[in-house]
Structures are given as C-alpha cells and as structure tokens.
Write an enzyme that holds these catalytic residues in place. Structure first.
Site, PDB file in Angstrom:
ATOM      1  CB  CYS A 182      -1.700   3.323   6.276  1.00 33.06           C
ATOM      2  SG  CYS A 182       0.074   3.407   6.333  1.00 33.06           S
ATOM      3  NE  ARG A 235      -0.631   6.169   1.996  1.00 34.92           N
ATOM      4  CZ  ARG A 235      -1.513   6.896   2.682  1.00 34.92           C
ATOM      5  NH1 ARG A 235      -2.415   6.288   3.418  1.00 34.92           N
ATOM      6  NH2 ARG A 235      -1.523   8.195   2.604  1.00 34.92           N
ATOM      7  CG  ASP A 266       9.811   0.970   1.815  1.00 35.79           C
ATOM      8  OD1 ASP A 266       9.510   1.157   0.619  1.00 35.79           O
ATOM      9  OD2 ASP A 266       9.227   1.536   2.761  1.00 35.79           O
ATOM     10  NE  ARG A 275       2.242   5.946   3.666  1.00 31.77           N
ATOM     11  CZ  ARG A 275       2.344   4.790   2.995  1.00 31.77           C
ATOM     12  NH1 ARG A 275       1.883   3.689   3.527  1.00 31.77           N
ATOM     13  NH2 ARG A 275       2.882   4.775   1.792  1.00 31.77           N
ATOM     14  CB  VAL A 282      10.694   8.047   6.269  1.00 33.68           C
ATOM     15  CG1 VAL A 282       9.691   8.262   5.152  1.00 33.68           C
ATOM     16  CG2 VAL A 282      12.122   8.268   5.748  1.00 33.68           C
ATOM     17  CE  LYS A 299       4.619  -2.553  -2.133  1.00 29.96           C
ATOM     18  NZ  LYS A 299       4.116  -1.232  -1.705  1.00 29.96           N
ATOM     19  CG  ASN A 300       6.847   0.659  -3.484  1.00 26.60           C
ATOM     20  OD1 ASN A 300       5.715   0.161  -3.454  1.00 26.60           O
ATOM     21  ND2 ASN A 300       7.590   0.804  -2.413  1.00 26.60           N
ATOM     22  NE  ARG A 306      -1.011  -3.620   0.869  1.00 24.92           N
ATOM     23  CZ  ARG A 306      -1.425  -2.395   1.182  1.00 24.92           C
ATOM     24  NH1 ARG A 306      -1.771  -2.128   2.411  1.00 24.92           N
ATOM     25  NH2 ARG A 306      -1.457  -1.458   0.278  1.00 24.92           N
TER      26      ARG A 306
HETATM   27  C1  EPZ Z   1       6.212   5.479  -1.060  1.00 27.28           C
HETATM   28  O1  EPZ Z   1       5.134   5.839  -0.229  1.00 27.28           O
HETATM   29  C2  EPZ Z   1       6.280   3.955  -1.015  1.00 27.28           C
HETATM   30  N1  EPZ Z   1       5.034   3.390  -1.543  1.00 27.28           N
HETATM   31  C3  EPZ Z   1       6.487   3.484   0.422  1.00 27.28           C
HETATM   32  O2  EPZ Z   1       6.630   2.071   0.394  1.00 27.28           O
HETATM   33  C4  EPZ Z   1       7.798   4.097   0.937  1.00 27.28           C
HETATM   34  O3  EPZ Z   1       7.978   3.721   2.291  1.00 27.28           O
HETATM   35  C5  EPZ Z   1       7.727   5.626   0.824  1.00 27.28           C
HETATM   36  O4  EPZ Z   1       7.448   6.001  -0.544  1.00 27.28           O
HETATM   37  C6  EPZ Z   1       9.030   6.294   1.250  1.00 27.28           C
HETATM   38  O5  EPZ Z   1      10.083   5.782   0.476  1.00 27.28           O
HETATM   39  C7  EPZ Z   1       4.865   3.334  -2.885  1.00 27.28           C
HETATM   40  O6  EPZ Z   1       5.718   3.753  -3.650  1.00 27.28           O
HETATM   41  C8  EPZ Z   1       3.583   2.739  -3.369  1.00 27.28           C
HETATM   42  P1  EPZ Z   1       6.097   9.603   0.703  1.00 27.28           P
HETATM   43  P2  EPZ Z   1       4.589   7.383  -0.249  1.00 27.28           P
HETATM   44  O7  EPZ Z   1       5.046  10.430   0.057  1.00 27.28           O
HETATM   45  O8  EPZ Z   1       4.715   7.926  -1.607  1.00 27.28           O
HETATM   46  C9  EPZ Z   1       4.992  12.591   4.207  1.00 27.28           C
HETATM   47  C10 EPZ Z   1       6.308  -0.140   1.119  1.00 27.28           C
HETATM   48  O9  EPZ Z   1       6.554  -0.703   2.189  1.00 27.28           O
HETATM   49  N2  EPZ Z   1       4.079  13.235   3.241  1.00 27.28           N
HETATM   50  O10 EPZ Z   1       7.490   9.666   0.170  1.00 27.28           O
HETATM   51  O11 EPZ Z   1       3.261   7.385   0.412  1.00 27.28           O
HETATM   52  C11 EPZ Z   1       4.511  11.201   4.601  1.00 27.28           C
HETATM   53  O12 EPZ Z   1       3.560  11.267   5.652  1.00 27.28           O
HETATM   54  C12 EPZ Z   1       5.696   1.253   1.125  1.00 27.28           C
HETATM   55  O13 EPZ Z   1       6.525  -0.612  -0.020  1.00 27.28           O
HETATM   56  C13 EPZ Z   1       3.385  14.382   3.608  1.00 27.28           C
HETATM   57  O14 EPZ Z   1       3.515  14.849   4.732  1.00 27.28           O
HETATM   58  O15 EPZ Z   1       5.656   8.065   0.705  1.00 27.28           O
HETATM   59  C14 EPZ Z   1       5.797  10.524   5.035  1.00 27.28           C
HETATM   60  O16 EPZ Z   1       6.064  10.849   6.381  1.00 27.28           O
HETATM   61  C15 EPZ Z   1       5.414   1.762   2.532  1.00 27.28           C
HETATM   62  N3  EPZ Z   1       2.553  14.966   2.707  1.00 27.28           N
HETATM   63  C16 EPZ Z   1       6.856  11.162   4.124  1.00 27.28           C
HETATM   64  O17 EPZ Z   1       6.252  12.362   3.595  1.00 27.28           O
HETATM   65  C17 EPZ Z   1       2.380  14.469   1.446  1.00 27.28           C
HETATM   66  O18 EPZ Z   1       1.611  15.063   0.653  1.00 27.28           O
HETATM   67  C18 EPZ Z   1       7.260  10.282   2.956  1.00 27.28           C
HETATM   68  O19 EPZ Z   1       6.086   9.909   2.262  1.00 27.28           O
HETATM   69  C19 EPZ Z   1       3.087  13.297   1.088  1.00 27.28           C
HETATM   70  C20 EPZ Z   1       3.939  12.701   1.997  1.00 27.28           C
END
Ligand code: EPZ
Length: 420
Positions: free
Chosen positions: A116, A92, A304, A121, A326, A22-23, A396
């Site tokens: 969320c 998102r 995850d 996020r 995270v 998915k990701n 999802r």
């Molecule tokens: C991706 O989400 C995945 N989703 C998530 O999988 C996964 O948990 C996550 O990466 C971490 O590995 C998809 O790929 C669609 P991040 P993403 O940006 O990109 C903070 C699942 O269960 N952050 O790496 O949204 C954020 O708040 C889902 O399949 C900022 O502060 O994750 C978080 O604490 C859930 N500012 C941390 O970084 C930003 O601009 C990691 O978020 C962006 C992120």
C-alpha cells in the site's frame, strides 16, 4: 471527484464530537463471522472502509444492515470463505476475516493484500501464528489458503508487535482447543476494544492492552452486542488542529488514556491541554515549539498521528526531528507540505522540519489517509486558499471532517473538482 477548499487563518473554537474508531470497528465487524446469529454493533463510523468491510461480509454470505451507525450483522449463513482480491486490494484490513473463518469453518481463502502507499505491510506474522495453531497455509495465485480441522492453542511470539496480527490470532484463538498465549502482542486500545467485545460473546481473553494476551478456547460463542470506542486518531487530529490555529477546542468524547503520548507531545509543543469529565480541551499557543518525535507501537507515539504533527511542526519556532519507525514509506505528505512553503528534509527514516513563519495556500494532492488529514490541517493554518484533491483517501478514515471543522469556525467546504 471532489476536493476540499480551505481559506486558512481561522482560529478553531468550540466543541467537537469524534466518531467511532475505524480501527476498532473493522476488526469488530470481522469478529461477527465467529458465530451465527444477529450481531449488533453501535457507534460505527460512516466511512468508505466500513462500507467495504460490510460488502465483504455480504460476499461471504452474511447479511449486514447499517442504520446510521447502528450495524446489525446476521452471520447464520457463511456460504463462502473467499475474500476476493478486488475487495482486499481496496482495504487491507479485509485480511482480518482470516482468523474468524478458519476458527469457525476450518478454512479461508483470502487474497494477499499487496503493498500500500505507506509500505509493504506483509501478513507473514498472521500466517506464522495460524500455522503454529495447526493451520495448513498455502499460497495460490495471489491468495492465502488456510485450512485446519480444529485450531489448537499455541504460544505465539510476534517478531514485531503487529496490530492486525494480534487481532487476527486473538479472534482465531477464541474457538481453538486449549490455551493460546500471544507474546510481544500489540497493545493498542483498539485491541482492548476487540477483546472486550469477544469476552461479551463468551470468549475468554485476558491481558489485552499488555504485550502478553492469553486466550482460553471455548466451544461456541454468542452474537456480539457492543459499542465501538471513540476514534483516538480523529480526536488527536482535532487536538492538533486547535494547537496549530491558536484555537480553543473541546474534543468531547476523547479518552485521554488512549492519547497519552499525543497529549504529552502537544504540551511539549506549548499547547495547553486540560483533561476533564467532558473530554480533552486544547488551547493553541501563540508559538509552536519544535519537537523530537519517534513513532512506535502503543503506548509510544502513534504512527497514525505522525503526518498531523508534521503539519503543525512546519510552523514551529525551530527545527523538529520526526522519526517514522513503524512504516517504511510514510512521508508522502512531505512533498505536498513543501508545496505549501514548508521546509522539510528527509534523511532516511527521519524528517527534519525547519519551522517557517507562514504556510502559503496552494493546490495539493492527498496520497494516503493520514497524509490527507495533514494537508487539511496545513490548509487551516496557511494563508489564502488551499485545495486538497483526491480526498477519497480522507473519506476512508474521517467521517464528515469538513463539516466538523466548519462547525469549529474553519472556512472549509467540499466541492466538485471542476468547480472554480
Ligand atoms: C494497523 O495496521 C492500523 N490499521 C494502521 O492504521 C496503523 O498504522 C497500524 O496498525 C500501526 O498502528 C487498522 O487497524 C485497520 P501492523 P496493521 O500489523 O495492523 C509490519 C490508519 O491510518 N508487519 O501493526 O496493518 C508492518 O509492515 C492505518 O488508520 C509485518 O512485517 O499494522 C508494519 O511495518 C494505517 N508482518 C508493522 O509491522 C506482519 O505480518 C506494523 O504493522 C504484520 C505487520
């Protein structure tokens, strides 16, 4: 509304094939906006989030046809640059159209995703990177507006190694003028998958999978023709299911290189994990050993997989400590696991899991995607019957999970909520 009903206590045995990731599929589908033409993407999983992103592409003017996981996207006509709130709020990852739209059309209007279940996020790092590339960013009634005559290459340092931010800016940089360097970039395997697809389109992306990614902008790209990687989190979920049911399961198309932390922790918990050309085989121990787990960006232990491991550790002989580093609110499965008789105490970012001899089946409610997987896993090991409601969360990210578990010997079925 549907629910999943599980009669626990069965050992899982046999072979399972996981679906496409998915990701990886989500950013890959957004990347089709980077150029006109007929894009082809294979091994796309049949998930609600995939349906949502295809709907979003059509809202923007592309046409998308999904023939049992072989998706064709024609992006000749991108007539809108707006990703509407009603779609973004349900998924998102829709924000991943931001980079491609600004890169190809010089503008984008994307609803802020909002928070969320698992955390705030924000997307501030996505926006900061686009600004560094010369985009003008403004906020307008819940929407982000980004405009740029032509994106310029820049060196961008991520305060946090964000997966989505790395993906958005990597895509944006493929058509920028000059060179972009992403520093402290996320290293997840899904980013490597995206980089491989972009390079197949004629982009010039180097270093994906490391914390420094260099992208030389090119004039134009050609349509994608790519196969999505196997879903490492789905694979990890089945590996945990085998470990916690004293099972013996071969996850046929799992890539061990993308699961090093998970494999290491399963072995530490007492599972026998063997790696062969035919996949990853997991034999569950008679007794699960307690673990110390700290989630962190790849190659650390994946957030995850945190909920799934917690389900397993509720049955360990001893107390485990799980630190979720995270996301700020990713323990919502704890209350539901407690309904099944587990002994878990949350202390800030840590969950202390005191193993019990037996989980006791009960009705539980899914709250988010990986929490729902955790509850299914717990139900497999619990006595009597466990009913998991609100399984739209599960749908999802898992394609036909109950069918795959049924084929491995679980007593599991999907029924209507009003069914007795
Ligand atoms: C991706 O989400 C995945 N989703 C998530 O999988 C996964 O948990 C996550 O990466 C971490 O590995 C998809 O790929 C669609 P991040 P993403 O940006 O990109 C903070 C699942 O269960 N952050 O790496 O949204 C954020 O708040 C889902 O399949 C900022 O502060 O994750 C978080 O604490 C859930 N500012 C941390 O970084 C930003 O601009 C990691 O978020 C962006 C992120």
């Amino acid at each position: 509304m549907k629910k999943i009903v599980i009669h626990g206590g069965r050992r899982l045995m046999g072979t399972v094939e996981v679906s496409g990731a998915k990701n990886a599929a989500l950013p890959l589908l957004c990347a089709t906006l980077l150029c006109p033409g007929e894009h082809r993407l294979g091994n796309v999983p049949d998930l609600r989030d995939i349906q949502t992103v295809l709907q979003l592409l059509e809202t923007l003017g592309a046409t998308a046809v999904n023939d049992q996981g072989q998706v064709r996207v024609n992006a000749d006509q991108v007539v809108s640059v707006e990703a509407p709130y009603d779609l973004v709020k349900t998924m998102r990852a829709s924000v991943l159209v931001l980079g491609p739209l600004v890169a190809r059309l010089g503008q984008a209007r994307v609803s802020l995703p909002g928070g969320c279940a698992i955390g705030a996020r924000p997307i501030d790092l996505h926006l900061k990177g686009l600004e560094a590339m010369g985009a003008e960013i403004s906020l307008d009634h819940g929407y982000v507006e980004a405009r740029a005559e032509k994106l310029q290459g820049a060196t961008i340092y991520f305060d946090i190694p964000t997966v989505g931010g790395t993906e958005n800016l990597m895509m944006a940089a493929t058509l920028a003028e000059g060179t972009t360097i992403l520093e402290n970039a996320a290293c997840e395997p899904e980013i490597v998958d995206l980089a491989n697809a972009l390079n197949g389109m004629g982009a010039c992306v180097r270093g994906a999978g490391t914390d420094t990614i260099t992208i030389e902008g090119v004039e134009a790209l050609q349509p994608m023709d790519y196969q999505v990687m196997a879903d490492r989190i789905e694979a990890g979920t089945f590996m945990v299911a085998a470990a916690m049911t004293q099972g013996d399961v071969l996850v046929a198309n799992a890539d061990p290189d993308s699961l090093e932390a998970v494999i290491s922790k399963l072995r530490e918990a007492g599972a026998e994990v063997s790696l062969g050309d035919d996949g990853i085989r997991v034999k569950g121990p008679q007794q699960i050993k307690p673990l110390q787990i700290k989630t962190s960006p790849h190659p650390g232990f994946p957030t995850d997989m945190q909920a799934q491991f917690m389900a397993m550790l509720t049955l360990a002989k001893g107390t485990s400590v799980i630190a979720e580093n995270v996301f700020e609110n990713r323990f919502m499965h704890v209350c539901e696991l407690q309904r099944l008789g587990s002994k878990i105490r949350i202390d800030g970012k840590q969950a202390l899991v005191e193993g019990v001899d037996q989980l006791l089946g009960a009705p539980v409610m899914a709250t988010d995607l990986r929490a729902s997987a955790s509850l299914v896993l717990a139900g497999l090991a619990a006595d009597n019957t466990t009913e998991v409601s609100r399984i739209y969360h599960l749908d999802r990210g898992y394609e036909r999970l109950e069918e795959k578990l049924l084929a491995l010997g679980a007593d599991i079925r999907r029924v209507s909520v009003d069914a007795s």
